[in-house]
Design an enzyme around this catalytic site. Structure first.
Site, PDB file in Angstrom:
ATOM      1  N   TYR A   1    -149.695 -72.434  33.580  1.00  0.00           N
ATOM      2  CA  TYR A   1    -149.151 -71.386  34.464  1.00  0.00           C
ATOM      3  C   TYR A   1    -150.278 -70.497  34.980  1.00  0.00           C
ATOM      4  O   TYR A   1    -150.224 -69.994  36.092  1.00  0.00           O
ATOM      5  CB  TYR A   1    -148.086 -70.538  33.743  1.00  0.00           C
ATOM      6  CG  TYR A   1    -146.686 -71.056  33.944  1.00  0.00           C
ATOM      7  CD1 TYR A   1    -146.250 -72.213  33.290  1.00  0.00           C
ATOM      8  CD2 TYR A   1    -145.779 -70.423  34.788  1.00  0.00           C
ATOM      9  CE1 TYR A   1    -144.972 -72.714  33.485  1.00  0.00           C
ATOM     10  CE2 TYR A   1    -144.504 -70.913  34.984  1.00  0.00           C
ATOM     11  CZ  TYR A   1    -144.105 -72.051  34.329  1.00  0.00           C
ATOM     12  OH  TYR A   1    -142.838 -72.546  34.524  1.00  0.00           O
TER      13      TYR A   1
ATOM     14  N   THR B   1    -137.325 -73.165  21.195  1.00  0.00           N
ATOM     15  CA  THR B   1    -137.799 -71.783  21.332  1.00  0.00           C
ATOM     16  C   THR B   1    -139.257 -71.771  21.789  1.00  0.00           C
ATOM     17  O   THR B   1    -139.634 -71.006  22.681  1.00  0.00           O
ATOM     18  CB  THR B   1    -137.637 -71.027  19.994  1.00  0.00           C
ATOM     19  OG1 THR B   1    -136.239 -70.965  19.686  1.00  0.00           O
ATOM     20  CG2 THR B   1    -138.200 -69.628  20.063  1.00  0.00           C
TER      21      THR B   1
ATOM     22  N   LEU C   1    -143.027 -63.024  21.360  1.00  0.00           N
ATOM     23  CA  LEU C   1    -143.143 -63.229  19.911  1.00  0.00           C
ATOM     24  C   LEU C   1    -141.958 -64.010  19.344  1.00  0.00           C
ATOM     25  O   LEU C   1    -141.943 -64.329  18.155  1.00  0.00           O
ATOM     26  CB  LEU C   1    -143.233 -61.877  19.184  1.00  0.00           C
ATOM     27  CG  LEU C   1    -144.622 -61.272  18.989  1.00  0.00           C
ATOM     28  CD1 LEU C   1    -145.296 -60.978  20.315  1.00  0.00           C
ATOM     29  CD2 LEU C   1    -144.545 -59.996  18.157  1.00  0.00           C
TER      30      LEU C   1
ATOM     31  N   THR D   1    -150.143 -63.078   8.439  1.00  0.00           N
ATOM     32  CA  THR D   1    -150.020 -61.619   8.502  1.00  0.00           C
ATOM     33  C   THR D   1    -148.892 -61.182   7.573  1.00  0.00           C
ATOM     34  O   THR D   1    -147.895 -61.883   7.433  1.00  0.00           O
ATOM     35  CB  THR D   1    -149.749 -61.186   9.953  1.00  0.00           C
ATOM     36  OG1 THR D   1    -150.835 -61.648  10.766  1.00  0.00           O
ATOM     37  CG2 THR D   1    -149.651 -59.682  10.090  1.00  0.00           C
TER      38      THR D   1
ATOM     39  N   GLY E   1    -137.971 -58.888  14.776  1.00  0.00           N
ATOM     40  CA  GLY E   1    -138.599 -59.584  13.648  1.00  0.00           C
ATOM     41  C   GLY E   1    -139.635 -58.713  12.971  1.00  0.00           C
ATOM     42  O   GLY E   1    -139.796 -57.523  13.293  1.00  0.00           O
TER      43      GLY E   1
ATOM     44  N   TYR F   1    -143.177 -76.710  14.656  1.00  0.00           N
ATOM     45  CA  TYR F   1    -143.827 -75.415  14.892  1.00  0.00           C
ATOM     46  C   TYR F   1    -145.238 -75.618  15.451  1.00  0.00           C
ATOM     47  O   TYR F   1    -145.572 -75.071  16.505  1.00  0.00           O
ATOM     48  CB  TYR F   1    -143.861 -74.652  13.576  1.00  0.00           C
ATOM     49  CG  TYR F   1    -144.413 -73.242  13.629  1.00  0.00           C
ATOM     50  CD1 TYR F   1    -143.693 -72.205  14.198  1.00  0.00           C
ATOM     51  CD2 TYR F   1    -145.661 -72.952  13.068  1.00  0.00           C
ATOM     52  CE1 TYR F   1    -144.191 -70.911  14.208  1.00  0.00           C
ATOM     53  CE2 TYR F   1    -146.167 -71.662  13.069  1.00  0.00           C
ATOM     54  CZ  TYR F   1    -145.428 -70.635  13.640  1.00  0.00           C
ATOM     55  OH  TYR F   1    -145.932 -69.353  13.649  1.00  0.00           O
TER      56      TYR F   1
ATOM     57  N   ASP G   1    -133.879 -60.294  21.329  1.00  0.00           N
ATOM     58  CA  ASP G   1    -133.887 -61.071  20.083  1.00  0.00           C
ATOM     59  C   ASP G   1    -132.519 -61.723  19.902  1.00  0.00           C
ATOM     60  O   ASP G   1    -131.497 -61.149  20.286  1.00  0.00           O
ATOM     61  CB  ASP G   1    -134.165 -60.130  18.894  1.00  0.00           C
ATOM     62  CG  ASP G   1    -134.791 -60.843  17.719  1.00  0.00           C
ATOM     63  OD1 ASP G   1    -135.939 -60.546  17.382  1.00  0.00           O
ATOM     64  OD2 ASP G   1    -134.121 -61.724  17.134  1.00  0.00           O
TER      65      ASP G   1
HETATM   66  P1  NAD Z   1    -140.041 -63.300  12.380  1.00  0.00           P
HETATM   67  O1  NAD Z   1    -139.257 -64.510  12.025  1.00  0.00           O
HETATM   68  O2  NAD Z   1    -139.921 -62.104  11.514  1.00  0.00           O
HETATM   69  O3  NAD Z   1    -139.733 -62.846  13.866  1.00  0.00           O
HETATM   70  C1  NAD Z   1    -139.379 -63.735  14.891  1.00  0.00           C
HETATM   71  C2  NAD Z   1    -138.294 -63.090  15.716  1.00  0.00           C
HETATM   72  O4  NAD Z   1    -137.954 -63.961  16.809  1.00  0.00           O
HETATM   73  C3  NAD Z   1    -137.009 -62.861  14.930  1.00  0.00           C
HETATM   74  O5  NAD Z   1    -136.538 -61.562  15.152  1.00  0.00           O
HETATM   75  C4  NAD Z   1    -136.048 -63.904  15.484  1.00  0.00           C
HETATM   76  O6  NAD Z   1    -134.692 -63.525  15.385  1.00  0.00           O
HETATM   77  C5  NAD Z   1    -136.538 -64.023  16.906  1.00  0.00           C
HETATM   78  N1  NAD Z   1    -136.187 -65.299  17.550  1.00  0.00           N
HETATM   79  C6  NAD Z   1    -136.356 -66.540  17.062  1.00  0.00           C
HETATM   80  N2  NAD Z   1    -135.939 -67.455  17.951  1.00  0.00           N
HETATM   81  C7  NAD Z   1    -135.502 -66.765  19.045  1.00  0.00           C
HETATM   82  C8  NAD Z   1    -134.967 -67.150  20.297  1.00  0.00           C
HETATM   83  N3  NAD Z   1    -134.779 -68.427  20.613  1.00  0.00           N
HETATM   84  N4  NAD Z   1    -134.624 -66.166  21.179  1.00  0.00           N
HETATM   85  C9  NAD Z   1    -134.807 -64.855  20.866  1.00  0.00           C
HETATM   86  N5  NAD Z   1    -135.311 -64.447  19.687  1.00  0.00           N
HETATM   87  C10 NAD Z   1    -135.665 -65.392  18.788  1.00  0.00           C
HETATM   88  O7  NAD Z   1    -141.571 -63.776  12.474  1.00  0.00           O
HETATM   89  P2  NAD Z   1    -142.888 -62.920  12.688  1.00  0.00           P
HETATM   90  O8  NAD Z   1    -143.744 -63.080  11.484  1.00  0.00           O
HETATM   91  O9  NAD Z   1    -142.564 -61.568  13.140  1.00  0.00           O
HETATM   92  O10 NAD Z   1    -143.591 -63.749  13.855  1.00  0.00           O
HETATM   93  C11 NAD Z   1    -143.532 -63.309  15.202  1.00  0.00           C
HETATM   94  C12 NAD Z   1    -144.350 -64.254  16.054  1.00  0.00           C
HETATM   95  O11 NAD Z   1    -145.702 -64.296  15.600  1.00  0.00           O
HETATM   96  C13 NAD Z   1    -143.835 -65.696  16.046  1.00  0.00           C
HETATM   97  O12 NAD Z   1    -143.945 -66.233  17.345  1.00  0.00           O
HETATM   98  C14 NAD Z   1    -144.793 -66.398  15.115  1.00  0.00           C
HETATM   99  O13 NAD Z   1    -144.927 -67.767  15.440  1.00  0.00           O
HETATM  100  C15 NAD Z   1    -146.086 -65.628  15.355  1.00  0.00           C
HETATM  101  N6  NAD Z   1    -146.960 -65.708  14.178  1.00  0.00           N
HETATM  102  C16 NAD Z   1    -146.700 -64.960  13.072  1.00  0.00           C
HETATM  103  C17 NAD Z   1    -147.537 -65.083  11.972  1.00  0.00           C
HETATM  104  C18 NAD Z   1    -147.323 -64.276  10.721  1.00  0.00           C
HETATM  105  O14 NAD Z   1    -148.067 -64.451   9.760  1.00  0.00           O
HETATM  106  N7  NAD Z   1    -146.382 -63.361  10.657  1.00  0.00           N
HETATM  107  C19 NAD Z   1    -148.619 -65.975  12.002  1.00  0.00           C
HETATM  108  C20 NAD Z   1    -148.820 -66.727  13.147  1.00  0.00           C
HETATM  109  C21 NAD Z   1    -148.001 -66.579  14.244  1.00  0.00           C
END
Ligand code: NAD
Ligand code: UDP
Length: 340
Positions: free
Chosen positions: A163, A96, A77, A179, A16, A149, A37
């Site tokens: 845990y 998830t 993540l 971000t 991601g 979410y 992923d």
């Molecule tokens: P993204 O959607 O680009 O990346 C998420 C990744 O997780 C993807 O590659 C997706 O294919 C993978 N994924 C989803 N469900 C899955 C599963 N069941 N098994 C395996 N892989 C799975 O999002 P991101 O912006 O890179 O966010 C990454 C993490 O950071 C997430 O947990 C998100 O909640 C957290 N987050 C991101 C932000 C932001 O602004 N980018 C803010 C708060 C929290």
């Protein structure tokens, strides 16, 4: 570093946006990286430059199912992060967040290794306290469209805390605020990617509501640095810790800055505000500053320039004359700034 002393690090969601940058940083610091992923929102293009790297391994796997691997640390993540994507299949989002957390915590428990959870500012919901400190318990609608979410991530925080208390697993909880940066998916519906893509294509800028809602945007390199520093804290430090850039801005001001930066002809088009869209959001980062010695370094204009240049490359659009093209971010290996 020899093979025996080198750390093997699992990054779930490693294909991601954030995960791929984290993989880059960990590899640059000498670790072995196992990227897991299911490509729900991730993209092979984000990690294509790593596929031939001798210390990088990719595994297609859905973390809602158990995973049996041997690693020294886990960054969890995996989870769709944009409202459009996490609301597209809310039950899968909850699975998830919750089943995925149980599976990854079970792995950490068996291996007795530290595990970091990518939590979110969404645990604060539509906050009544501003800016949000970690001890604010939030204002979340448990049955609204964002709940899959927000409540999923809140439940994951509960699981991580239990845990730790019950099984002494060394856990770390990062509450990540909005971000942005290179490799955001063009179609993932988040505000920075939407506005940049629309501006570069000279299409209408879709501003939801009256644009007075606020967010605070953190550049991806700063965020990854914060995650690595949090992971390096002693085993008894669990957080949660807010990671974000406290420079708050209205969404309308963001639209105007992106239009100006891209020299775009786009006009702003006002659309209805989605249900439960938070009115204000800004991190209180004093805990990260004191415990991690971390503060974001890259301001919004500098970060937006990198982001716009990355989208120009990927969309095959000429960059605006005012912008100098940086090194290609896809193949780039950012220099390590701290130990893994
Ligand atoms: P993204 O959607 O680009 O990346 C998420 C990744 O997780 C993807 O590659 C997706 O294919 C993978 N994924 C989803 N469900 C899955 C599963 N069941 N098994 C395996 N892989 C799975 O999002 P991101 O912006 O890179 O966010 C990454 C993490 O950071 C997430 O947990 C998100 O909640 C957290 N987050 C991101 C932000 C932001 O602004 N980018 C803010 C708060 C929290
Ligand atoms: N937003 C907008 N136009 C868009 C996408 C988002 O005005 O095309 C607004 C959205 O309503 C919210 C803010 O921008 O107020 C941030 O939205 P995003 O989906 O990026 O993240 P989140 O709401 O989770 O902070």
């Amino acid at each position: 570093m020899s093979r025996r002393t080198r750390e093997r690090i699992l990054v779930t969601g490693g294909a991601g946006f954030l995960g791929s940058h984290l993989c880059d940083r960990l590899l640059a610091a000498g670790a072995e990286v196992l990227c897991v992923d299911n490509f729900y929102t991730g993209d092979r293009d984000n990690i294509v430059h790593l596929l031939r790297h001798p210390r990088f391994e990719l595994m297609r796997h859905d973390i809602t199912f158990p995973l049996y691997v041997e690693v020294d640390r886990i960054y969890n993540l995996a989870c769709p992060a944009s409202p459009v994507h996490y609301q597209n299949d809310p039950v899968q989002t909850l699975k998830t967040c919750v089943h995925g957390a149980i599976n990854m915590l079970g792995l950490a428990k068996r291996l007795r290794v530290p595990i970091l959870q990518a939590s979110t500012s969404e645990v604060y919901g539509d906050p009544a306290v501003h800016p949000q400190p970690e001890d604010y318990r939030g204002h979340v609608n448990p049955i609204g469209p964002r709940a899959c979410y927000d409540e999923g991530k809140r439940c994951a925080e509960t699981l991580f805390s239990d845990y730790h208390r019950q099984h002494r697993v060394p856990v770390k909880i990062a509450r990540i605020f909005n971000t942005y940066g290179p490799r955001m998916a063009a179609d993932d519906g988040r505000v920075v990617s939407n506005f940049v893509v629309q501006a570069l294509r000279h299409e209408a800028i879709t501003l939801y509501g009256d644009g007075t809602q606020t967010r605070a945007f953190c550049y991806v390199d700063d965020l990854v640095e914060g995650l690595i520093r949090l992971m390096a804290t002693p085993d008894d430090f669990t957080g949660p810790v807010n990671l974000g850039n406290p420079a708050e801005i209205t969404v309308e001001e963001l639209a105007r800055r992106i239009v100006a930066l891209t020299d775009s002809h786009s006009a702003i088009e006002y659309r209805p505000l989605p249900a439960d869209d938070p009115v204000q959001r800004c991190p209180d980062i004093r805990l990260a500053q004191t415990t991690l010695n971390w503060s974001p370094r890259i301001d919004l204009d500098a970060g937006l320039r990198e982001t716009v240049c990355d989208f120009c490359e990927r969309l095959d659009v000429d960059p605006p004359a005012t912008l100098r093209m940086p090194a290609r971010s896809r193949g780039r290996r950012p220099a390590a700034r701290s130990a893994v």
